[in-house]
Scaffold this active site. Sequence first.
Site, mmCIF file in Angstrom:
data_model
loop_
_atom_site.group_PDB
_atom_site.id
_atom_site.type_symbol
_atom_site.label_atom_id
_atom_site.label_comp_id
_atom_site.label_asym_id
_atom_site.label_seq_id
_atom_site.Cartn_x
_atom_site.Cartn_y
_atom_site.Cartn_z
ATOM 1 N N THR A 1 0.831 -1.209 0.000
ATOM 2 C CA THR A 1 0.000 0.000 0.000
ATOM 3 C C THR A 1 0.863 1.255 0.000
ATOM 4 O OG1 THR A 1 -0.176 -0.255 2.393
ATOM 5 C CG2 THR A 1 -2.029 -1.037 1.077
ATOM 6 N N PHE B 1 -7.870 4.435 3.720
ATOM 7 C CA PHE B 1 -7.397 3.499 4.730
ATOM 8 C C PHE B 1 -8.531 2.681 5.326
ATOM 9 C CE2 PHE B 1 -4.293 6.938 4.588
ATOM 10 C CZ PHE B 1 -3.119 6.216 4.391
ATOM 11 N N CYS C 1 -7.310 0.726 8.791
ATOM 12 C CA CYS C 1 -5.876 0.413 8.858
ATOM 13 C C CYS C 1 -5.245 0.980 10.129
ATOM 14 C CB CYS C 1 -5.181 0.964 7.624
ATOM 15 S SG CYS C 1 -3.395 0.727 7.633
#
Length: 512
Positions: free
Chosen positions: A275, A405, A412
């Site tokens: 990511t 996120f 996250c």
Amino acid sequence: MRNDWGGQKFPHPAGRKPIAGDALGADPLKPLQSTLRRSVGLGPIFELKIFDQKFVVVAGAELAAELADESRFEKALSPALVALREFAGAGLFTAYNDETDWALAHDLLRPAFTRDAMRSYHPIMLAAARELFDQWDAATGPVDVSADMTKLTMETISRTSFSTDFGSFTRDEPHPFIPAMIAALRAGQRKGTLNSMPGAAVMAKRIDKRNAHHLAYVDNLLDEIISARRASPDVDDHDLLGIMLHTPHPETGERLDDVNIRHQILTFLVAGHETTSGALSFALYYLSRDPALLARAHEEVDTILGPDRDVEPTFEQVPKFRFLRRVLDEGLRLWPTAPAYARSPREVTTLSSGHVMRPQDWALVLLPAVHRDRTVWGDTADEFDPDRFLPENSRGRPTHTYKPFGTGERSCIGRQFALHEAILVLARMLHRYELTHDPSYELSITERLTLMPEGFELGLRLRTPSAGGAASAPGAGDQSEPSRTCPASSSDQSGLNATSQGCPSGSATYPE
């Protein structure tokens, strides 16, 4: 995993076939991007039928914001994440909501992302970037940006997670763990893709047989690392592995077992490095294509870091790179590297679209579509414009419409880690190098677990930074953005970063 929604009908692309459904119009190598193209004109919610599996997709910002309501909805596991569980087990990313180890790991790992913890990771991030730049200084031609960003973020996450150096910038060949991990991950992805096809069970067995040795190697290596650390209690335990091994839950005294610790390490390695490397790669792509934006970035880094291209940002300086933060935010708006997540209701509920949703139903929130919804982002939604995240442009923007996120309590946990690393690397890179791009290159995006530019190269030349503003000058940086704490409520469980609450880029604070 069957997702029939009680037989309710949704708009779908033209050309549906009796058995294959909408599969023939999809690009098997780039399914998300083909879904994004096919979503045009279908409205805020639509369906894709791939053989006997129904995918209900949310593309509208208002409906996505509704699904972000934690009192009504929770995380669901899409077929891709169910397949990933065979590799990463019940890690933070792949656990079911009712698995107790998820909540235990989340509580234990929160201290790993406080300001003090981030301060301890800062020199590790700098050291990994230094190794990359040593390699780049010796390069005789263009560099493969995505490949090098992936090496960098893999080294950073492995060193901060379990104090292991894979030697990505010193070995002639990759450490065997890395190709084994990638092969095992791709096997899981293939099984997830094939899940709805006729004969999927037979193909899955063949995939398992071909990749069993890769999975065994990954598991055995991590188990050996965990076992060695358990046998050495005097080893520095400030990395993530140390926290998981030796920290009991503050209320219950529970600890994670070794198998779940392995799953958590795999989760951080897989989800954490791709990511961030994708976010860096997209930011560099857009900056390198726009001389005016690149000049603004150079001005900011020179103002904060001064005329010495070898200087490294301090921990306190990283939040001052507010233009770079906006560049990252905007890149993640257009191409969120984790591009979708699934949601299910906690009980039977009726959506604002009029559809009835039951706990066994799930919908995929397609972030590249949500982040381009013109009702939120305007007529320039498809254009790259970091200034849309300036405070005056963010103010009044609906909440829950920017979700790179994820959302809610399962968002996250490492987002501040990722942003700190990405800003630090961008600042050092732009301070040190002039970037030149190939004008014939057209953005091509590969779809792995995440989105990533492919074939994207940059030419590098050591630059002489401007002798303008001093690094120590009070308030050095973009003066249009005062440094302040985001007013988002500390009790909010949405997991948003600062900009999704209409706060200025870079103003979010670490949890104490």
